[in-house]
Design an enzyme around this catalytic site. Sequence first.
Site, short mmCIF file in Angstrom:
data_model
loop_
_atom_site.label_atom_id
_atom_site.label_comp_id
_atom_site.label_asym_id
_atom_site.label_seq_id
_atom_site.Cartn_x
_atom_site.Cartn_y
_atom_site.Cartn_z
N GLU A 173 0.80 -1.23 0.00
CA GLU A 173 0.00 0.00 0.00
C GLU A 173 0.83 1.28 0.00
OE1 GLU A 173 -2.84 -0.47 3.17
OE2 GLU A 173 -3.79 -2.18 2.20
N ASN A 214 2.39 -4.33 -3.58
CA ASN A 214 0.99 -4.76 -3.42
C ASN A 214 0.15 -3.55 -3.01
OD1 ASN A 214 -0.78 -7.14 -3.20
ND2 ASN A 214 -0.89 -6.68 -1.01
N HIS A 250 -9.96 -5.96 -2.97
CA HIS A 250 -11.04 -5.91 -1.98
C HIS A 250 -12.19 -5.15 -2.63
CE1 HIS A 250 -8.76 -7.67 1.24
NE2 HIS A 250 -7.77 -6.84 1.02
N GLU A 279 -5.75 -10.49 -2.60
CA GLU A 279 -6.61 -10.44 -1.40
C GLU A 279 -8.09 -10.35 -1.79
OE1 GLU A 279 -5.24 -7.44 1.38
OE2 GLU A 279 -3.14 -7.83 0.91
N ASP A 281 -11.84 -10.28 -2.15
CA ASP A 281 -13.16 -10.51 -1.55
C ASP A 281 -14.13 -9.48 -2.14
OD1 ASP A 281 -12.34 -8.26 -0.05
OD2 ASP A 281 -12.19 -9.35 1.83
#
Length: 523
Positions: A173, A214, A250, A279, A281
Amino acid sequence: MSSMKRCMHDRARGIPTLLAGALTLALALTGGPATAAQQGTAIAAQQGSLHELAVAQGKYFGSATDNPELTDAAYTAILGSEFGQITPGNSMKWDTTEPVQGQFNFAKGDVVTDFAAQHGQTVRGHTLVWHSQLPSWVGALPSAQVEAAMTRHITEEATHYRGAVTAWDVVNEPFNEDGTFRTSPFYTAMGSDYIATALRAAHAADPDAKLYLNDYNIEGLGAKSDAMYTLVTELLDEGVPLDGVGMQAHLAVQYGFPYQMQANMQRFADLGLDVAVTELDVRMALPADAAKTTTQSGYYRQVVEACLAVERCVGITVWDYTDKYSWVPSTFPGQGAANLYDENLAPKPALSAVRTALGGADDGGDDGGEGGDPGALKAQYRNSDSSVGDNQIKPGLQLVNTGTTAVGLSDVTLRYWFTAGSGAPDYRTWCDWSPIGCNTVTHRVVAMDTPKAGADHYLEVGFGSGSLAPGASTGEIQMRLNKSDWSVFDESDDYSHGSGTSYADAPRIAVYVDGEQVWGVAP
Ligand code: XIL
């Protein structure tokens, strides 16, 4: 040999793993018990784990996990059988691994790498340098000491996990939403050079690990992914060791699907970098409903499709596979239901969507021009029977063609699983009403050779003729069955039984084409 045929053969090799999974949780995908004549196709229809399906496409399929969950046997059974890669959700972060300067603790991370080793899984290390979950001592250091502390942290951790971790999220990030660099103790001390310094330190400690940057909200084209693109271009120009870009993914149904995800992945790939979905979702405002669930399944499917379309996309990791252990509800109050399995570890429609997108629902190699895409069928169900303890079972079923070509109905069957209870072993089955005409609907009850939890018989529904246009539904098929002696059922624990009284996607009702399962999860 067509790719579909290859993939079917790969799946067949996955059967023993599957049966082990089925024994533990009765959730593995099987073709389901069948008549002797169907055994051959049923075995061919056995579908591999998510990871096996992904491997057949040259990718991995993984999940985040975390130490508290690893004591949940039902959870670890699926984690160990469906996924070929795991990422520790927390236990390799700085606050865990070096809570006090110079005091390293890798015990929790080691539990994750041990689990992976025992299950033949790879591990993505997450994460070496991040502004969050960073112990306060780092931010309290004089600027002149931050680089040495960072380098030491990276060196110790990446050295410890050498051989056990195949890829590192070296920096996590680094960007704000507008594409400017995020402020952190590292950025404050070193400017954006901290990123190159971190990558070089990680490479020195573990020359074999794939090194990633990432971030979230870099899945689609936009200011933030542009910033990442500019950064990685410069790093590569400078010869900084960098192997890939991780897109967290996400997602949320209320925010729409990332803009041109495939094209965005491709531009990073074109630089010679790997791309990973790290990641995934797809959260939603609670309560979930049919529309949000359908949107969610579509987002999962589109992520898989984007990755499959980009050769350098190496794989997909879901940020845990079950709502039971999702980070979403505590981080985004009022939101949840973001994962592939629900809180009881039951599969959700999104799981079927992922499996189908991974090729798990192909037609076994019959892709040579008969027309129709049998993978693009789904079952919907509603319960038309308010009593779970009477002498009839009344499932309302619908078959929907979500594909782009017409599907011939005479090859299609659906299965609804139930338990017989005591009473006569023979059945009467009825189609009470359907807009397609009950005279075209065939039906029978089949006793299973090997009963499963919630299932020792299934109602099989087929079609004498007809064809289902792209996007079309059969409309409801009102089914009913009873035993010949009219003895009662206990439907409450029946595998395919649901309480919903309006039609919704039904992963526990399976759809078969020529005996090969194309939708749903058999018991
Ligand atoms: C999350 C974990 O899942 C939670 O358990 C923890 O409380 C906070 O962090 N982006 C990341 C992950 O890179 O490390 C975050 O994980 C989720 C967002």
